[in-house]
Enzyme design. Structure first.
Site, PDB file in Angstrom:
ATOM      1  N   LYS A 196      75.164  53.681  45.594  1.00  0.00           N
ATOM      2  CA  LYS A 196      73.879  52.986  45.557  1.00  0.00           C
ATOM      3  C   LYS A 196      73.722  51.979  46.685  1.00  0.00           C
ATOM      4  O   LYS A 196      74.657  51.227  46.997  1.00  0.00           O
ATOM      5  CB  LYS A 196      73.748  52.231  44.226  1.00  0.00           C
ATOM      6  CG  LYS A 196      73.609  53.129  43.002  1.00  0.00           C
ATOM      7  CD  LYS A 196      73.421  52.269  41.750  1.00  0.00           C
ATOM      8  CE  LYS A 196      73.632  53.061  40.474  1.00  0.00           C
ATOM      9  NZ  LYS A 196      72.577  54.035  40.212  1.00  0.00           N
ATOM     10  N   GLY A 219      71.580  50.834  31.772  1.00  0.00           N
ATOM     11  CA  GLY A 219      72.515  49.905  31.140  1.00  0.00           C
ATOM     12  C   GLY A 219      72.131  49.507  29.726  1.00  0.00           C
ATOM     13  O   GLY A 219      72.694  48.570  29.166  1.00  0.00           O
ATOM     14  N   ARG A 244      57.538  61.676  30.523  1.00  0.00           N
ATOM     15  CA  ARG A 244      56.264  62.095  29.918  1.00  0.00           C
ATOM     16  C   ARG A 244      55.086  61.677  30.799  1.00  0.00           C
ATOM     17  O   ARG A 244      54.104  62.408  30.918  1.00  0.00           O
ATOM     18  CB  ARG A 244      56.111  61.515  28.510  1.00  0.00           C
ATOM     19  CG  ARG A 244      56.906  62.275  27.459  1.00  0.00           C
ATOM     20  CD  ARG A 244      56.292  62.097  26.068  1.00  0.00           C
ATOM     21  NE  ARG A 244      57.098  62.738  25.041  1.00  0.00           N
ATOM     22  CZ  ARG A 244      56.960  64.014  24.674  1.00  0.00           C
ATOM     23  NH1 ARG A 244      56.056  64.786  25.249  1.00  0.00           N
ATOM     24  NH2 ARG A 244      57.733  64.523  23.736  1.00  0.00           N
ATOM     25  N   GLY A 264      69.601  55.089  30.510  1.00  0.00           N
ATOM     26  CA  GLY A 264      69.664  54.957  29.056  1.00  0.00           C
ATOM     27  C   GLY A 264      70.193  56.165  28.319  1.00  0.00           C
ATOM     28  O   GLY A 264      70.189  56.189  27.084  1.00  0.00           O
TER      29      GLY A 264
END
Lengths: 230, 293
Positions: free
Chosen positions: B80, B152, B164, B213
């Site tokens: 990252k 996280g 969505r 998540g």
């Protein structure tokens, strides 16, 4: 994922090519097979293998493919169908999965007598495109795409080298198995898919109907067959 | 980055489809991930759950640590860089990893500009909450998109919301007469040419993974059924009771996402998942998905 498949009955001649759908570039291969009018479908569970004349093991990560093949016992199904006469083609990671010897690792299916080395060129920054004339496939120079590609270091008895580069082999075949370390499914080139379909005893469109490099292909053609969103 | 290089970078992401990319913080974890069947690892010093707990400024990881992980595995290695921190990206490119994640999990270095990714040869993946954000990142040169989710937390709700939202906006665009596209593109900040492309394809022109998540095999299969091309698991694996077992289970559930019997079997006896966080309990200024635009 879209499927184009004739309802193969048990007693009929195998008439379709499957693309192993565990992980990797599945719809890219299906797109090429459809261009040639070849019946094809993604295969994932033992029942999907019924009536397959050939199976393509696509590019992806060979360690991931190896784990899933073993855990879900698809490896046994492939070997069983191979003994029955199903032809095999491995591209990139698929070639590693099919090799009898993998440098520094346990082989996975070991169905062609070649020695491969994984990820032979380096990182993604070393991925590249090239082209080559391969008489077995086409009279035209064909585009080749190498992505974190392996190299075939040795070919054993009964294995014909189809494309030799400086210090490695890029394409080879035995009577029943084809391996390419590059990705024809990531180019407009359908010559390899046509060759494999014929190796499977099928009757794909010829060069007059679909040229070896299909001008209607583009880099996002694969999205046509990618899973649709809800 | 020339067109050819960009296409090769998009194509590497295509080869990751149907796979799981796992956050790892050391060589031992990287080997567990590879052994479990991860298609790539994300090398970082702290997983998002720890970054969230520790607070302070989160930066690019120590390149020496990333280099060790690169040496330990044969699968692709990602790392990252902070949003807008093009020098961190230059360092990661010099390190010759396989993919850079310009990530909201790290503290942004620039609140106005993302990295001009067209200046690099190395591929980038970027997070997005909606179609506009995804399209802007692609226009800047991203070769792969992922949902932002809320990293996280072990709470999949934001990743679901983002996927969505993207799906809904793509459907709207795909069903729209041409004359409405200009207004839709303007309202959503989508470069016009890309809006036309998405309308034609009915999806993003690059691979789109789920991230943020995901903590269980069921979460992974849920995101796949919502149309994601693959899954990132950050804290979800190495913050759980039995990382090796959970890693394997998430790989299995991602491959067989539309086969409930197999997802059921993968879900059994994994021990506790990471402790989760309710999004409403997180102070507004600590929400990571709001970083970047």
């Amino acid at each position: 994922m879209a499927t184009v498949v004739s309802k193969a009955k048990k007693h009929r001649q195998p008439s379709a090519i499957g693309v192993l759908n565990l992980q990797g570039g599945v719809c890219e291969h299906l797109d090429h097979l459809e261009r040639l009018g070849v019946a094809c479908r993604p295969v994932k569970i033992p029942a999907d293998f019924e009536g397959l004349a050939g199976l393509i093991i696509p590019g992806g990560e060979s360690t991931c493919l190896a784990r899933l093949l073993h855990i879900f016992e698809i490896d046994k199904v492939i070997v069983r169908e191979f003994r029955r006469g199903m032809k095999l083609w491995g591209t990139c990671a698929g070639a590693i999965v099919l090799a009898r010897v993998v440098v520094g690792e346990q082989p996975v299916l070991g169905l062609i007598d070649i020695e491969v080395e994984r990820n032979s060129f380096g990182s993604q920054l070393d991925s590249f495109r090239d082209d080559a004339r391969i008489p077995a496939f086409s009279s035209r120079p064909l585009p080749l795409t190498f992505i974190r590609a392996p190299q075939i270091k040795k070919a054993g008895k009964g294995v014909k080298v189809l494309l030799k580069k400086d210090n490695y082999i890029a394409a080879a075949e035995s009577r029943d198995v084809l391996v390419t370390v590059f990705h024809p499914e990531l180019t407009g080139c359908v010559a390899f898919h046509r060759y494999f379909a014929r190796k499977c005893g099928l009757d794909p469109y010829d060069e007059k109907k679909v040229p070896d490099i299909d001008p209607t292909w583009n880099p996002v053609s694969w999205t046509r067959l990618a899973p649709v969103s809800r | 980055m020339d067109k050819k290089r960009y296409e090769l970078n998009v194509q590497l992401a295509q080869m990751l489809k149907g796979g799981v990319i796992m956050d790892v913080t050391n060589v031992e974890q990287a080997k567990i991930a590879e052994e479990a069947g991860a298609v790539a690892v994300m090398a970082l010093e702290r997983v998002p759950a720890d970054i969230r707990r520790d607070g302070g400024v989160a930066r690019m990881s120590d390149p020496a640590m990333i280099a060790q992980i690169k040496k330990a595995v044969t699968i692709p290695v990602m790392a990252k860089a902070r949003i807008g921190h093009f020098v961190e990206a230059q360092i990661l490119e010099a390190l010759k990893i396989d993919y850079i994640d310009e990530s909201e999990v790290l503290t942004p270095a620039d609140e106005e500009c993302h990295i001009d990714k067209t200046k690099f040869s190395i591929p980038f993946v970027c997070g997005a909450r909606n179609l506009g954000e995804a399209a802007r990142r692609i226009a800047e040169g991203a070769a792969m998109i992922r949902t932002k989710g809320e990293a996280g937390t072990g709470n999949v709700v934001e990743a679901v919301r983002h996927m969505r939202t993207m799906n809904r906006e793509i459907r709207q665009l795909a069903g729209m007469p041409l004359e409405e596209v200009t207004g839709f593109a303007k309202a959503n900040g989508i470069p016009y040419e890309l809006a036309l492309k998405v309308r034609e394809l009915g999806r993003l022109p690059v691979v789109n993974f789920a991230a943020g998540g995901i903590a269980t095999p069921a979460d992974a299969a849920l995101m796949m059924q919502l149309g994601c091309d693959g899954v990132f698991v950050g804290s979800g694996i190495f913050k759980s009771d039995n990382p090796a077992l959970r890693a394997r289970a998430i790989v299995k559930a991602t491959a067989y996402y539309n086969n409930p019997a197999k997802v059921l079997k993968a879900s059994m006896g994994l021990g506790s998942a990471m402790p989760g966080l309710e999004i409403a309990a997180i102070p507004e200024e600590q929400l990571l998905a709001k970083r970047g635009w």
